[in-house]
Design a protein around this motif. Sequence first.
Motif, PDB file in Angstrom:
ATOM      1  N   LEU A 706     -42.801 -58.424  25.700  1.00  0.00           N
ATOM      2  CA  LEU A 706     -41.404 -58.952  25.682  1.00  0.00           C
ATOM      3  C   LEU A 706     -40.434 -58.334  23.995  1.00  0.00           C
ATOM      4  CD1 LEU A 706     -38.414 -58.892  27.024  1.00  0.00           C
ATOM      5  CD2 LEU A 706     -38.164 -60.826  26.240  1.00  0.00           C
ATOM      6  N   GLY A 707     -41.372 -58.465  23.131  1.00  0.00           N
ATOM      7  CA  GLY A 707     -40.862 -58.095  21.837  1.00  0.00           C
ATOM      8  C   GLY A 707     -40.978 -56.809  21.191  1.00  0.00           C
ATOM      9  N   LEU A 708     -42.076 -56.513  21.809  1.00  0.00           N
ATOM     10  CA  LEU A 708     -42.393 -55.128  21.793  1.00  0.00           C
ATOM     11  C   LEU A 708     -41.621 -53.955  22.804  1.00  0.00           C
ATOM     12  CD1 LEU A 708     -46.705 -55.834  21.523  1.00  0.00           C
ATOM     13  CD2 LEU A 708     -44.211 -55.249  19.715  1.00  0.00           C
ATOM     14  N   VAL A 709     -41.505 -54.347  23.833  1.00  0.00           N
ATOM     15  CA  VAL A 709     -40.608 -53.369  25.418  1.00  0.00           C
ATOM     16  C   VAL A 709     -38.991 -53.264  24.699  1.00  0.00           C
ATOM     17  CG1 VAL A 709     -39.875 -53.308  26.884  1.00  0.00           C
ATOM     18  CG2 VAL A 709     -41.649 -54.139  27.003  1.00  0.00           C
ATOM     19  N   GLY A 710     -38.980 -54.686  23.817  1.00  0.00           N
ATOM     20  CA  GLY A 710     -36.898 -55.021  23.293  1.00  0.00           C
ATOM     21  C   GLY A 710     -37.385 -53.456  21.981  1.00  0.00           C
ATOM     22  N   GLU A 711     -38.431 -53.483  20.874  1.00  0.00           N
ATOM     23  CA  GLU A 711     -38.493 -52.259  20.343  1.00  0.00           C
ATOM     24  C   GLU A 711     -38.120 -51.406  21.014  1.00  0.00           C
ATOM     25  OE1 GLU A 711     -41.116 -53.630  16.910  1.00  0.00           O
ATOM     26  OE2 GLU A 711     -39.962 -55.978  17.177  1.00  0.00           O
ATOM     27  N   GLY A 712     -38.613 -50.590  21.649  1.00  0.00           N
ATOM     28  CA  GLY A 712     -38.879 -49.391  22.539  1.00  0.00           C
ATOM     29  C   GLY A 712     -39.347 -48.668  22.577  1.00  0.00           C
ATOM     30  N   LEU A 713     -40.763 -49.808  22.551  1.00  0.00           N
ATOM     31  CA  LEU A 713     -41.817 -49.421  23.041  1.00  0.00           C
ATOM     32  C   LEU A 713     -42.640 -49.663  24.382  1.00  0.00           C
ATOM     33  CD1 LEU A 713     -42.724 -49.972  20.332  1.00  0.00           C
ATOM     34  CD2 LEU A 713     -45.144 -50.990  21.109  1.00  0.00           C
ATOM     35  N   THR A 714     -43.601 -48.359  24.786  1.00  0.00           N
ATOM     36  CA  THR A 714     -43.513 -47.806  26.323  1.00  0.00           C
ATOM     37  C   THR A 714     -44.130 -48.737  26.515  1.00  0.00           C
ATOM     38  OG1 THR A 714     -44.890 -46.645  25.992  1.00  0.00           O
ATOM     39  CG2 THR A 714     -43.046 -45.624  25.974  1.00  0.00           C
ATOM     40  N   THR A 715     -44.926 -49.112  28.039  1.00  0.00           N
ATOM     41  CA  THR A 715     -45.665 -49.995  28.608  1.00  0.00           C
ATOM     42  C   THR A 715     -46.757 -49.758  27.864  1.00  0.00           C
ATOM     43  OG1 THR A 715     -44.462 -49.929  30.957  1.00  0.00           O
ATOM     44  CG2 THR A 715     -46.558 -50.596  30.877  1.00  0.00           C
ATOM     45  N   ASP A 716     -47.336 -48.029  28.016  1.00  0.00           N
ATOM     46  CA  ASP A 716     -48.936 -48.146  27.413  1.00  0.00           C
ATOM     47  C   ASP A 716     -48.482 -48.481  26.354  1.00  0.00           C
ATOM     48  OD1 ASP A 716     -49.172 -46.470  29.601  1.00  0.00           O
ATOM     49  OD2 ASP A 716     -49.127 -44.502  29.270  1.00  0.00           O
ATOM     50  N   VAL A 718     -47.402 -50.550  24.392  1.00  0.00           N
ATOM     51  CA  VAL A 718     -47.581 -52.363  24.740  1.00  0.00           C
ATOM     52  C   VAL A 718     -48.534 -52.662  24.777  1.00  0.00           C
ATOM     53  CG1 VAL A 718     -46.885 -54.392  25.651  1.00  0.00           C
ATOM     54  CG2 VAL A 718     -44.965 -52.616  24.853  1.00  0.00           C
ATOM     55  N   ALA A 719     -49.347 -51.966  26.079  1.00  0.00           N
ATOM     56  CA  ALA A 719     -50.766 -51.764  25.905  1.00  0.00           C
ATOM     57  C   ALA A 719     -51.746 -51.640  24.883  1.00  0.00           C
ATOM     58  CB  ALA A 719     -51.053 -51.293  27.420  1.00  0.00           C
ATOM     59  N   GLU A 720     -51.175 -50.784  23.853  1.00  0.00           N
ATOM     60  CA  GLU A 720     -52.087 -49.997  23.068  1.00  0.00           C
ATOM     61  C   GLU A 720     -51.827 -51.494  21.903  1.00  0.00           C
ATOM     62  OE1 GLU A 720     -52.519 -46.844  20.348  1.00  0.00           O
ATOM     63  OE2 GLU A 720     -51.581 -46.093  22.243  1.00  0.00           O
ATOM     64  N   ARG A 721     -50.842 -51.473  21.645  1.00  0.00           N
ATOM     65  CA  ARG A 721     -50.532 -52.424  20.293  1.00  0.00           C
ATOM     66  C   ARG A 721     -51.275 -54.261  20.910  1.00  0.00           C
ATOM     67  NH1 ARG A 721     -46.105 -53.014  17.283  1.00  0.00           N
ATOM     68  NH2 ARG A 721     -46.315 -51.133  17.441  1.00  0.00           N
ATOM     69  N   ARG A 727     -51.524 -51.977  33.206  1.00  0.00           N
ATOM     70  CA  ARG A 727     -51.749 -53.177  34.852  1.00  0.00           C
ATOM     71  C   ARG A 727     -51.468 -54.630  34.105  1.00  0.00           C
ATOM     72  NH1 ARG A 727     -53.103 -52.238  39.751  1.00  0.00           N
ATOM     73  NH2 ARG A 727     -54.318 -49.879  38.836  1.00  0.00           N
ATOM     74  N   THR A 728     -52.381 -54.773  33.278  1.00  0.00           N
ATOM     75  CA  THR A 728     -51.850 -56.320  32.713  1.00  0.00           C
ATOM     76  C   THR A 728     -50.417 -56.807  31.992  1.00  0.00           C
ATOM     77  OG1 THR A 728     -54.221 -56.113  32.301  1.00  0.00           O
ATOM     78  CG2 THR A 728     -52.626 -58.103  31.346  1.00  0.00           C
ATOM     79  N   VAL A 729     -50.132 -55.481  31.022  1.00  0.00           N
ATOM     80  CA  VAL A 729     -48.318 -55.617  30.922  1.00  0.00           C
ATOM     81  C   VAL A 729     -47.892 -55.578  32.135  1.00  0.00           C
ATOM     82  CG1 VAL A 729     -47.047 -54.300  29.264  1.00  0.00           C
ATOM     83  CG2 VAL A 729     -49.314 -54.683  29.012  1.00  0.00           C
ATOM     84  N   HIS A 730     -47.750 -54.531  32.851  1.00  0.00           N
ATOM     85  CA  HIS A 730     -47.163 -55.069  34.053  1.00  0.00           C
ATOM     86  C   HIS A 730     -47.235 -56.723  34.903  1.00  0.00           C
ATOM     87  CE1 HIS A 730     -46.147 -50.237  33.891  1.00  0.00           C
ATOM     88  NE2 HIS A 730     -47.874 -49.913  34.277  1.00  0.00           N
TER      89      HIS A 730
END
Length: 782
Positions: A706-716, A718-721, A727-730
């Motif tokens: 949630l923190g990374l999503v809030g910083e503007g990162l896309t799902t891909d 976030v998964a990479e980071r 799929r796990t991020v979803h």
Amino acid sequence: MPTDHHDRTEAALSEPLGSRLTVPRLRPDVLPRPGLVRQLSAIATPGRLTAVVAGTGWGKSTLLTLWAGRQSEPRLAWFSVEPTDNDPARFWASVVAGLSRIAGNAGSADGALPRLLATAGTRAADDVVPALVRELEQETEPLSLVMDDYHLITDPEVHRGMAVLAAHLPAALRLVVSSRSWVTLPDGPHPSGGISGISPNISPDITAWHLRFSAAESAELLRNADPAMAADELAFLHEQTDGWAAGLHLAASSLANRPATTSIATALRSANGHIEKYLLGQVLAQVPEDMQAFLLRTSILQRLTPELCAAVTGRPDAADLLDRIERDQLFLVPLDESGEWFRYQHLFAAVLAQQLQHSEPHLVPELHRRAARWYDDQRMPVEGVQHALQADPALAAELVARHAVPVCFRGDQDIVLSWFAELGEELSRSDPALCVARCTVAAAGGDGAEMNRWAGFAARAIELPDTPPAVVRATRIGLATTKWGWAYYSGDVGSSLRDVQRARELAADDLTPWRTGTALALSLFRSRQRQEADALLTDVGATAEKHNEFLITMISHGVRAIIAADDLRHEDAERLATAAEEIALRYALREHYAAYSYHMARGWNSLRRGDYAQATQPLRRARQLIRRGPLALETIEVLTATAIVEQRLGFFDPSARHLGEARQLLMRCLDPGYLVADPRDLRLSRPPTRPARPPADLSYREAEVLGLVGEGLTTDKVAERLGLSPRTVHAHLRSIYRKINVKTRPAAVRWAIAHGVTSPPTVDPPAAGPPEGDPPSGRGSA
């Protein structure tokens, strides 16, 4: 910033796009090949790239045309690729134009894609293709895009954009590509607004092995030409051609009227493996001499239209001749339904061009000159220069000097650099106009050393005896204006003021004073002469608008809005920002990097009022736009204003990052002058300690997501980071939504900011895209 950047789509839209975006017409004698069409239909499913890869003449385009005609749904776009599409802006403008006919708002006049294509500083793979994917993801019914002759593309940036599209095909899109060879695409992560992980190549699904005619198909085609052909003759021809469609068609055309006493074996034995001799002896030799001359002399053209052929050959009956060629099936391929544009079959064209060099070599340069002048008259500079370069250095120099800067500023810098490379440095150095154009192109590309080198060549060129005074004056004005741009954009305000004042002195009687007036106003403002700058911008904006210079008008309103906000004239600031925005919306300038100005004005106005939350969104948009252009000082101001707002709202980490970036940029500026938001005046505060455990029973991993999503990162991203799969991020996002009782991604971001899980986004959002809701179950776009 005051330079008028041309619409990056102008190059494609100035051409007869219908001829390239229309399914070609089939010859009356074409075989239907239902089995092969069914095979392609079974492979070409939505959400998949299908490649038809085979050498020349195997019938790739014919198969795709047959397949396109048998599609049950009408939503099919066709794009015939040409060598001049080796430029990302031209290539993707054509793709968008084709899809706009079938895919809702994609590419419509008020859509995001044309605005991105019209924006200087955007890159197709980083901006346009991701936006195209997002638009097509909204389509719910299947649609098809056919790219024919993709092997003509060699530009790596076009390949990179194709790699992005191939790796993230929207679920509804069938992408069918034909090529003469395998195409290797870039591989690796790709930072393009939620798109990463690129497909390595376009590998074949349909090959020459599939396309080859069977013995029965060869017999059917040949008997259409000569019903009296015996079975052993048919078998012989099939064996000799190996089922090659072009060879069979050549054989059928040449043998249709053979003397009865000439056997097929005798007629074709000498031609076996020597297609060029076969074409010359058995096809070209059979047409009348006037037709032969017309075919040879028009072989220099990539595309044919009656008017162009008439200009090149001097034949007023060019339209009638093209009709005869089409009726006689002399390898003329229609490119549009109206019958205005054609091309020769590629192999046939190559043979014609070779024969022209052999029979009339002295005429080739003049034919290219005529083509160059015709294209220039039609305002198609890329094609005009291309022909001029093959024939007449003097004409080419004239056209390059005239068109290099406008073509460069609309985004085709690589094409312009290739022009200069073909002209050669010796010729360019001897022509003051070419020197100034090359100097400006270097400055536009950020190459200061090259800019100075060509400025030196220009200065020496005008010192030669007998140089006309008008040429000397125009050269000096051009150099001074280019030097202003380089100095100002790199943060040397003192030098920029001297350069623009010099340009104004030289252009004292110029009928277009707004061109240097905007530059002078910007330098005056940075020199703390804001009243003079505001007054000059007022005059410049009014004059430029009367002459349809709307980019200059938008810039003048936007910068005046920033000055008003800085002076605490809040109502004036909003009024001027609104005026700039109206110009941007009306004339498709909202994605131009200079449009940052009215967003910055609104953000700075809100900040000066103390309404920090209200300043967040316009500053975010200003930050996104300003990164596309060369404006160092303006970038520093936007980053610093953002850092101030974030610090006032308690978001200390992103504030520190933005302030650090602003200070790094400032260190590169020799003389930055006055900045409305100066990073040297801002001190960092210490952030408070965050809660030890995540709120709302979130797990530590969920809090990270949630923190990374809030910083503007896309799902891909976030998964990479985090080293997870998309799929796990979803899955984590679905759990997070349930625990914090929200249904959409923006709501989750607001909750995260309110509860201290994250700070405001530090990654700028895309310019346009679909609203984000529940996590998708399939593709990894945010």
